[in-house]
Design a protein around this motif. Sequence first.
Motif, PDB file in Angstrom:
ATOM      1  N   MET A   1       0.844  -1.211   0.000  1.00  7.36           N
ATOM      2  CA  MET A   1       0.000   0.000   0.000  1.00  7.36           C
ATOM      3  C   MET A   1       0.867   1.244   0.000  1.00  7.36           C
ATOM      4  O   MET A   1       1.839   1.312   0.735  1.00  7.36           O
ATOM      5  N   ARG A  45      -4.776   6.466  -0.955  1.00  8.98           N
ATOM      6  CA  ARG A  45      -4.184   5.209  -0.481  1.00  8.98           C
ATOM      7  C   ARG A  45      -4.438   4.179  -1.577  1.00  8.98           C
ATOM      8  O   ARG A  45      -5.590   3.963  -1.971  1.00  8.98           O
ATOM      9  N   THR A  46      -3.378   3.595  -2.100  1.00  9.28           N
ATOM     10  CA  THR A  46      -3.553   2.676  -3.223  1.00  9.28           C
ATOM     11  C   THR A  46      -2.827   1.359  -2.989  1.00  9.28           C
ATOM     12  O   THR A  46      -1.764   1.323  -2.378  1.00  9.28           O
ATOM     13  N   ASN A  75      -9.579   5.658  -1.583  1.00 10.25           N
ATOM     14  CA  ASN A  75      -9.082   4.331  -1.216  1.00 10.25           C
ATOM     15  C   ASN A  75      -9.159   3.480  -2.474  1.00 10.25           C
ATOM     16  O   ASN A  75     -10.253   3.192  -2.965  1.00 10.25           O
ATOM     17  N   ASP A  76      -8.003   3.089  -3.006  1.00 10.88           N
ATOM     18  CA  ASP A  76      -7.956   2.500  -4.339  1.00 10.88           C
ATOM     19  C   ASP A  76      -7.509   1.042  -4.307  1.00 10.88           C
ATOM     20  O   ASP A  76      -6.586   0.686  -3.581  1.00 10.88           O
TER      21      ASP A  76
END
Lengths: 97, 289
Positions: A1, A45-46, A75-76
């Motif tokens: 992440m 956030r990925t 949020n990905d």
Amino acid sequence: MEQFEFSYPARRKVPKRSHVGVVGSGDLEVLLEPLEGSTASVCVRTSAGGFQKIWKAVLDRFFSRYDGAARVEINDAGATPGVVLLRLEQAVEASEK
Amino acid sequence: MSEPIFSREYLKRRSFIELSARDRAKCLFDSQTGRELAGPFDRIESPWLPLQNIVPQADDGCVVMKGIIGGQQAVVIAIAGAFQGGSIGEVSGAKFSSALDLACLDNEKGVRTNAVLLLETGGVRLQEANLGLAAVAEIISSIISLRKFAPVISVTAGTVGCFGGMALAAGVSSYVVMTREARLGLNGPEVIEQESGLEEFDASDRSLVWSITGGRQRYNQGLADVLVDDDAEQIAQTVRHFIARGIPTVHRSEQVDRYRSRVAALDTSRQWSPEELYAWANHKRKEQP
């Protein structure tokens, strides 16, 4: 992440908050909330690592047209740039309704 | 096998499966009375997923809504199957069981409050192992407390299905509603294949998986009370119907001898085809309704 923060100048108030999407494979969720002042701030956030430049390019393009003062949280779960832009536009549409 | 349906009516329907967890919950309430509790802007997300480098979701994949269904108070709890396979973690589990416990308190105060569970879940979230297991145990115990006062209606629409500990949650609920696209089972197909081998169950054979664990077979086996189309209005109507019907005289999970005798009567020394199993269960159902 991976996690990034971006900020952009803003010129107008946002009517209300909105939430769209789901953190499912190839998708993302967007939380958009009105912010006091004249900036828009974005937190990403990925799950996919190594794409910071692409996130910047996608958000630069989006904020070249969007001027709302908002806190945007993303949020990905590995969405493509096209999906990211569609979700952002959907969040804006829901916040203007 | 039944003929495929391509009728105009079927195409005109509003698919329930294609809705998000939030929209699924919302469409069950009378005239938009549903309001969300502990929603995404409350940011009660999993503290454990980021520690394991996994992106969390602002509502932890659990949507709780309160409102009126069929003229009565009801709480709807919807699991988002797309987020982490709809798995139950510490936070989503706590939201789930707390919502049921609050409904139970309202019932004790004399305000009849029904519960509807929209289950698209693989069960316990493995990344939150023991906390997830504890959460599922709490959910099951909360359902058992609540079902004495008001019906607890489980709906599994698909296509994630309802597996693991949450299949037990469906099992102890008052009524189970399924579509053909839904699946219900304790162990998921991959788990069975891994534990017992490809000859036992080929998890890559989707037709086999659905014909064993899918809604048609499960309804015929008496593990679901009704088989519905993937149609939001039909599902909302079915939920209203069960709320109006109230608490069943005997819950499915109390009929231990009935279901145990069925399992005992099944010859497991050989492989059964889905059609054979269907015919056998159909015969049993007529013999012992």
